[in-house]
Design a protein around this motif. Structure first.
Motif, PDB file in Angstrom:
ATOM      1  N   LEU A 155       0.852  -1.192   0.000  1.00 28.14           N
ATOM      2  CA  LEU A 155       0.000   0.000   0.000  1.00 28.14           C
ATOM      3  C   LEU A 155       0.886   1.239   0.000  1.00 28.14           C
ATOM      4  O   LEU A 155       1.682   1.431   0.926  1.00 28.14           O
ATOM      5  CB  LEU A 155      -0.920   0.021   1.218  1.00 28.14           C
ATOM      6  CG  LEU A 155      -1.900   1.204   1.246  1.00 28.14           C
ATOM      7  CD1 LEU A 155      -3.064   0.950   0.307  1.00 28.14           C
ATOM      8  CD2 LEU A 155      -2.395   1.476   2.657  1.00 28.14           C
ATOM      9  N   GLY A 156       0.767   2.055  -1.046  1.00 28.90           N
ATOM     10  CA  GLY A 156       1.561   3.272  -1.134  1.00 28.90           C
ATOM     11  C   GLY A 156       0.750   4.504  -0.779  1.00 28.90           C
ATOM     12  O   GLY A 156      -0.441   4.597  -1.081  1.00 28.90           O
ATOM     13  N   VAL A 157       1.400   5.464  -0.126  1.00 34.05           N
ATOM     14  CA  VAL A 157       0.765   6.727   0.247  1.00 34.05           C
ATOM     15  C   VAL A 157       1.718   7.858  -0.150  1.00 34.05           C
ATOM     16  O   VAL A 157       2.920   7.792   0.120  1.00 34.05           O
ATOM     17  CB  VAL A 157       0.477   6.795   1.760  1.00 34.05           C
ATOM     18  CG1 VAL A 157      -0.284   8.073   2.106  1.00 34.05           C
ATOM     19  CG2 VAL A 157      -0.310   5.580   2.213  1.00 34.05           C
ATOM     20  N   VAL A 158       1.183   8.869  -0.822  1.00 32.30           N
ATOM     21  CA  VAL A 158       2.001  10.013  -1.207  1.00 32.30           C
ATOM     22  C   VAL A 158       1.149  11.273  -1.094  1.00 32.30           C
ATOM     23  O   VAL A 158      -0.068  11.227  -1.305  1.00 32.30           O
ATOM     24  CB  VAL A 158       2.557   9.843  -2.646  1.00 32.30           C
ATOM     25  CG1 VAL A 158       1.440   9.905  -3.677  1.00 32.30           C
ATOM     26  CG2 VAL A 158       3.631  10.887  -2.954  1.00 32.30           C
ATOM     27  N   TYR A 159       1.779  12.399  -0.761  1.00 32.86           N
ATOM     28  CA  TYR A 159       1.057  13.664  -0.624  1.00 32.86           C
ATOM     29  C   TYR A 159       1.231  14.499  -1.876  1.00 32.86           C
ATOM     30  O   TYR A 159       2.351  14.726  -2.339  1.00 32.86           O
ATOM     31  CB  TYR A 159       1.568  14.442   0.586  1.00 32.86           C
ATOM     32  CG  TYR A 159       0.811  15.727   0.844  1.00 32.86           C
ATOM     33  CD1 TYR A 159      -0.517  15.681   1.285  1.00 32.86           C
ATOM     34  CD2 TYR A 159       1.400  16.967   0.633  1.00 32.86           C
ATOM     35  CE1 TYR A 159      -1.223  16.855   1.514  1.00 32.86           C
ATOM     36  CE2 TYR A 159       0.696  18.138   0.865  1.00 32.86           C
ATOM     37  CZ  TYR A 159      -0.616  18.073   1.302  1.00 32.86           C
ATOM     38  OH  TYR A 159      -1.322  19.238   1.531  1.00 32.86           O
TER      39      TYR A 159
END
Length: 308
Positions: free
Chosen positions: A46-50
């Motif tokens: 699971l990737g998260v980026v702003y």
């Protein structure tokens, strides 16, 4: 950190449910709370980026779990992905700066700002399916497909498209997740630092692929690009956007460029030297390297990329 409210909300929930994330060059990765919550050892997917430009946090399960399911497991909602409340559905939207810039480019190129549809006259034959384009998840599983349809008329040929999504029970008519065409190849190019070419349609993407390039597009043509498409390009070294030589093509290219600007290192916007699109450019005997910069747009986004 109030300006990054969505990032704080999402990462706090993930730290609570999935444990600490692993910081990468662009994405921070966590165990997916949907399919990696069984207590066994997993490689976090699971990737998260702003996305600072859009004031939102992007959540992406690279195994294909829908964002809605991920958020549900975290006790969150779609609105938690955004720093500020989004405008209500149906609210009046102003002409975006990207589209306004595209219109300047059209005027500089001497092209019409209007979309003129040619009168093809009466239909001569029933619609015929001529091609099927498969869209895949990062692991290669089928997500959806686009069927290209041609209908012969007295004064020419009309084209149309149908979409299907892959479900557990088979293929179902209707749209599917906002995935780029050739997604596994796109992600491999991002990881290896190769150039990526974004076209307006599948036929042009295949033309570029046959020329040895990594090429992609979005389903739905000039109006089908969404911010979710852009997130898959995060960390790309250089992206070339090949614009069709008309108003929808320039506006599509501008929207794509604006959504990618904070995610990739360099952007270029080019167009056919002869003809409307990449396929006609190649049919006229030109090489990919002969593509010309789109006036205004290429200079604007290329210079902005180098100024960072």
């Amino acid at each position: 950190m109030d300006s990054n409210r969505s990032w704080d909300t999402i990462t706090a929930a993930l730290n609570r449910v999935s444990g600490p994330g692993r910081r990468g060059a662009d994405w921070t990765t966590y165990l997916c709370p949907v399919h990696e919550s069984d207590g066994r050892h997993h490689h976090p997917s699971l990737g998260v980026v702003y996305n600072r430009q859009r004031g939102r946090t992007v959540v992406r399960c690279f195994a294909g779990c829908p964002d809605e399911q991920v958020l549900e497991r975290l006790g969150l909602r779609i609105r938690d992905l955004f720093d500020e409340p989004r405008a209500p559905a149906g609210a009046r939207r102003t002409h975006s700066p990207a589209v306004a810039l595209a219109d300047q480019a059209l005027q500089r190129a001497g092209l019409s700002l209007e979309v003129h549809k040619r009168d093809l006259g009466p239909r001569l034959a029933n619609p015929k399916d001529v091609a099927t384009y498969l869209y895949r998840w990062p692991d290669g599983r089928s997500a959806g497909c686009v069927v290209r349809v041609h209908t012969e008329h007295r004064n020419g040929r009309a084209k149309s498209f149908r979409q299907y999504r892959r479900t557990e029970s088979g293929w179902t008519p209707g749209g599917f997740a906002h995935l780029p065409f050739h997604l596994p190849e796109v992600l491999d190019a991002v990881r290896s630092g190769r150039d990526i070419h974004i076209c307006e349609g599948e036929a042009d993407a295949l033309t570029a692929t046959h020329a040895g390039l990594t090429a992609t597009c979005n389903a739905g043509g000039a109006q089908g690009w969404h911010p979710e498409h852009a997130t898959w390009f995060t960390g790309a070294h250089r992206v070339w956007i090949i614009a069709d030589r008309d108003a929808p093509g320039y506006r599509h290219a501008a929207r794509v460029a604006e959504s990618l600007f904070d995610l990739v290192r360099e952007l270029r916007i080019v167009q056919a030297r002869d003809g409307k699109d990449l396929t006609e450019h190649c049919d006229a005997g030109h090489h990919i390297s002969d593509l010309d910069p789109v006036p205004v747009l290429d200079a604007h986004y290329c210079l902005r990329s180098h100024d960072r």
